[in-house]
Enzyme design. Structure first.
Site, mmCIF file in Angstrom:
data_model
loop_
_atom_site.group_PDB
_atom_site.id
_atom_site.type_symbol
_atom_site.label_atom_id
_atom_site.label_comp_id
_atom_site.label_asym_id
_atom_site.label_seq_id
_atom_site.Cartn_x
_atom_site.Cartn_y
_atom_site.Cartn_z
ATOM 1 N N SER A 267 0.798 -1.223 0.000
ATOM 2 C CA SER A 267 0.000 0.000 0.000
ATOM 3 C C SER A 267 0.831 1.273 0.000
ATOM 4 C CB SER A 267 -0.937 0.011 1.212
ATOM 5 O OG SER A 267 -0.213 -0.213 2.416
ATOM 6 N N HIS B 96 -1.062 5.750 6.703
ATOM 7 C CA HIS B 96 -0.483 5.715 5.362
ATOM 8 C C HIS B 96 -0.194 7.145 4.895
ATOM 9 C CE1 HIS B 96 -2.034 1.589 5.374
ATOM 10 N NE2 HIS B 96 -1.174 1.363 4.401
#
Length: 268
Positions: free
Chosen positions: A44, A250
Site C-alpha cells: 500500500s 499511510h
C-alpha cells in the site's frame, strides 16, 4: 555556391564538435529519449493508499495517481510503465500476482514490501484498542518475525525479480517512522507505545536495507524526508486514525510527493 556549401559544412562540423565536447549534444539526446521500462511493485505504501485519486480499475489494490510511482512516471516518461503494487500485499502476493510485467527489457523496478508480513495492520489495531503492555508485546513479537523470518521471504522476492528482470535497476523503498516523540499529540497512544512502534519501523528498515544491499539493489530510506512530518509533528504527511479506516497510518498526497518521490528519484 560550392564555397557556401563548404562553409555551411564546416560550420556544422564545428558546432557538432563543440556540442560533443561540452556534453550539450549528449544532454539533448537524453532529453529526447524515452526513459527505462519501469515496473512498480509492492504494498500500500507503493500503491498510494491514503492519497486518494484511486484508479477505479485497480479495485481493492487502490492504486493512486498521487503515489510516487505514478508521479515519477508522469515526470520521466518511461518507455513503458506497469503499476502492479497493491494495498495489503505481502511477499507471497508479489511473487504470485505482481511480477508478470517484468522481463529482460525492464530497466527500473521499485518495491516496498514486508510491513504486512510483519503484521503492521494488526499491530496498529492492537495499539489503538488495547493496553500499552499489549501494544508493546505485539511490536516485540513482530520484531522477532522481522529478524528471524522476514529475511528469507524478502530473499525469495528479490531473487524472483532478478531472475525475471536481470538488467533492471531495483530500488527498494523503506517505511517512515510514524510518530514524532514529544510532539503535539495530547490524546491517543502513550509515548511508550509510540516509541515502540517507531523502533519496529526502524528494525524493519534496517533488515530490508541489508537484504536489498546483499542482492545488489538500492535502498531508499524515507525516514529522513519524513522527519518533521510524522504524526504529532503538527505538519504530518501520514494519516492518523481516519475513515476509511484502511487509510490510517499511510502517507497523504504530500507524503507521497514530498516523502517518497524525492528518495525514489534520487535512487532511480
Amino acid at each position: 555556391m560550392k564555397l557556401s556549401r563548404l562553409t555551411a559544412t564546416m560550420g556544422a562540423f564545428v558546432v557538432g564538435a563543440v556540442l560533443a565536447l561540452t556534453g550539450a549534444g549528449a544532454a539533448h539526446a537524453t532529453e529526447n529519449s524515452a526513459g527505462p521500462a519501469y515496473v512498480a511493485l509492492g504494498d500500500s505504501y507503493s500503491s498510494g493508499l491514503g492519497s486518494g485519486s484511486y484508479d477505479s480499475a485497480s479495485g481493492s489494490c487502490k492504486r493512486s495517481s498521487k503515489a510516487y510511482p505514478a508521479l515519477w512516471a508522469a515526470a520521466h516518461a518511461p518507455s513503458s510503465f506497469n503499476f502492479t503494487a497493491c494495498s495489503g500485499a505481502k511477499t507471497g502476493d508479489v511473487l504470485n500476482n505482481q511480477l508478470g510485467p517484468l522481463g529482460s527489457g525492464t530497466g527500473l523496478v521499485s518495491i516496498s514490501i514486508g510491513g504486512n508480513d510483519a503484521g503492521f495492520a494488526d499491530i496498529m489495531t492492537t495499539c489503538v484498542l488495547q493496553s500499552e503492555s499489549t501494544c508493546v508485546n505485539a511490536v516485540n513479537s513482530a520484531k522477532t518475525f522481522v529478524q528471524n523470518t522476514l529475511p528469507g521471504k524478502l530473499d525469495q522476492v528479490y531473487n524472483a525479480i532478478s531472475a525475471k528482470a536481470p538488467s533492471a535497476h531495483v530500488v527498494v523503498l523503506g517505511y517512515p517512522r510514524f510518530y514524532k516523540l514529544g510532539g503535539s499529540c495530547i490524546v491517543g497512544l502513550s509515548e511508550t507505545e509510540r516509541a515502540a512502534i517507531n523502533s519496529g519501523a526502524d528494525l524493519l528498515n534496517s533488515v530490508t536495507a541489508k537484504r536489498a544491499a546483499d542482492h545488489g539493489f538500492s535502498f531508499g530510506d524515507v525516514t529522513t524526508t519524513f522527519t518533521g512530518h510524522e504524526i504529532c509533528s503538527g505538519n504530518a504527511w501520514l494519516n492518523s486514525v481516519t475513515f476509511p479506516i484502511d487509510e490510517s497510518y499511510h502517507p497523504t498526497p504530500a507524503g507521497q510527493s514530498g516523502g517518497y518521490l524525492p528518495v525514489f528519484s534520487s535512487a532511480a
